[in-house]
Design an enzyme around this catalytic site. Structure first.
Site, PDB file in Angstrom:
ATOM      1  CE  LYS A  41      -3.672  -2.104   2.794  1.00 48.85           C
ATOM      2  NZ  LYS A  41      -4.499  -1.913   4.087  1.00 48.85           N
ATOM      3  N   GLY A  42       2.046   1.006   0.280  1.00 44.01           N
ATOM      4  CA  GLY A  42       2.865   2.214   0.703  1.00 44.01           C
ATOM      5  C   GLY A  42       3.178   3.222  -0.174  1.00 44.01           C
ATOM      6  CD  GLU A  99       9.031  -1.541  -3.824  1.00 39.04           C
ATOM      7  OE1 GLU A  99       8.127  -1.034  -3.222  1.00 39.04           O
ATOM      8  OE2 GLU A  99       9.464  -2.636  -3.760  1.00 39.04           O
ATOM      9  CG  ASP A 100       6.919   2.662  -0.076  1.00 36.32           C
ATOM     10  OD1 ASP A 100       7.350   1.581  -0.486  1.00 36.32           O
ATOM     11  OD2 ASP A 100       6.041   2.461   0.969  1.00 36.32           O
ATOM     12  CG  ASP A 103      14.117  -0.878   5.010  1.00 34.37           C
ATOM     13  OD1 ASP A 103      15.178  -1.610   5.381  1.00 34.37           O
ATOM     14  OD2 ASP A 103      13.238  -0.309   5.812  1.00 34.37           O
ATOM     15  CE  LYS A 131      14.830   3.108   6.331  1.00 40.53           C
ATOM     16  NZ  LYS A 131      13.979   2.491   7.260  1.00 40.53           N
ATOM     17  CG  PHE A 152       9.944   3.240  11.389  1.00 43.80           C
ATOM     18  CD1 PHE A 152       9.721   1.966  10.648  1.00 43.80           C
ATOM     19  CD2 PHE A 152       8.649   3.770  11.782  1.00 43.80           C
ATOM     20  CE1 PHE A 152       8.540   1.296  10.434  1.00 43.80           C
ATOM     21  CE2 PHE A 152       7.616   3.170  11.572  1.00 43.80           C
ATOM     22  CZ  PHE A 152       7.367   1.971  10.834  1.00 43.80           C
ATOM     23  CB  VAL A 153      10.563   7.396   7.329  1.00 39.76           C
ATOM     24  CG1 VAL A 153      11.940   7.943   7.598  1.00 39.76           C
ATOM     25  CG2 VAL A 153      10.628   6.484   6.197  1.00 39.76           C
ATOM     26  CG  ASP A 159       1.992   1.304   7.357  1.00 43.43           C
ATOM     27  OD1 ASP A 159       1.548   0.384   7.790  1.00 43.43           O
ATOM     28  OD2 ASP A 159       2.794   1.019   6.258  1.00 43.43           O
ATOM     29  NE  ARG A 165      -1.112   2.349   4.526  1.00 46.27           N
ATOM     30  CZ  ARG A 165      -0.084   1.688   4.170  1.00 46.27           C
ATOM     31  NH1 ARG A 165       1.083   1.899   3.621  1.00 46.27           N
ATOM     32  NH2 ARG A 165       0.023   0.376   4.735  1.00 46.27           N
TER      33      ARG A 165
END
Length: 177
Positions: A41-42, A99-100, A103, A131, A152-153, A159, A165
C-alpha cells in the site's frame, strides 16, 4: 503525533523530488509508453503524483501487494505476496516498477522477479526513498529520489501499523514507545 516525531522530508521536498524523477523518466522513455506497476500500500500516493507529473504516456497502472512488516517497525524478513498481477499483464511491455522505499531489498526483489517472469520488454525501478544501510539483498534503483539514513519513517503513504499514511510530510520516528 507527538514530540518524538520530526519532519524528516517536507512535502515541498517530496514534490520537487517527484518532478525531478518524472523529468528523468521522461528523458529515458521518449517515443515509448509505460505500464506502471506499483507496490501497495505504501507507494499509492507517490505513484499517483508521479504518473500525473509524467509526460510519457502511461498505458496502464497495475498493482502488486506485498507485506513484510505487520504491526512492527522492523521487517519480518518474510515477504508475502498478497495480490499478484494477472498473467501476461506486462508481457512485452516497458515496465516501471514504483516503490515507496527500498529498505532491505527483499520485497523489491520479489516484485522484480514476479515482473521478470512475465517477460516484459524492459523493466526499470523507481523508488522515492532508498535506505542502503538496511540492504540485505542488492537492488539497483534506476530512478532514486532520496537516500535516507536508517530511520523508521512514516507519512506520504508510508505507515506504522496501517496508520499515518495520510500525513503530507515524511516523519522520522525518533523513539518508538
Amino acid at each position: 503525533m507527538n514530540d518524538q516525531w520530526v519532519v524528516y522530508i517536507s512535502k515541498e521536498k517530496i514534490a520537487q523530488t517527484v518532478q525531478a524523477l518524472a523529468a528523468e523518466i521522461d528523458r529515458d522513455y521518449v517515443g515509448r509508453s509505460l505500464v506502471v506497476v506499483t507496490v501497495l500500500k505504501g507507494a499509492f500516493i507517490f505513484v499517483a503524483d508521479l504518473i500525473r507529473a509524467l509526460k510519457t504516456p502511461v498505458d496502464r497502472v497495475e498493482l502488486l501487494r506485498l507485506s513484510s512488516y505487520g504491526a512492527g517497525t522492523e521487517s519480518s524478513g518474510e515477504v508475502r505476496v498478497l495480490v499478484e498481477l494477472p498473467p501476461g499483464a506486462v508481457t512485452n511491455q516497458h515496465v516501471l516498477l514504483v516503490e515507496d522505499i527500498v529498505d532491505s531489498g527483499r520485497s523489491t526483489t520479489v516484485a522484480l522477479n514476479l515482473l521478470k517472469a512475465q517477460q516484459p520488454a524492459s523493466i526499470k525501478l523507481c523508488s522515492l526513498l532508498s535506505k542502503p544501510e538496511r540492504r540485505v539483498v542488492p537492488v539497483d534503483i534506476d530512478y532514486c529520489g532520496i537516500t535516507i539514513e536508517d530511520k523508521f519513517v512514516i507519512g506520504y503513504g508510508l505507515d506504522w501499523d496501517e496508520r499515518y499514511r495520510d500525513l503530507p510530510d515524511i516523519y522520522a520516528i525518533e523513539s518508538v514507545e
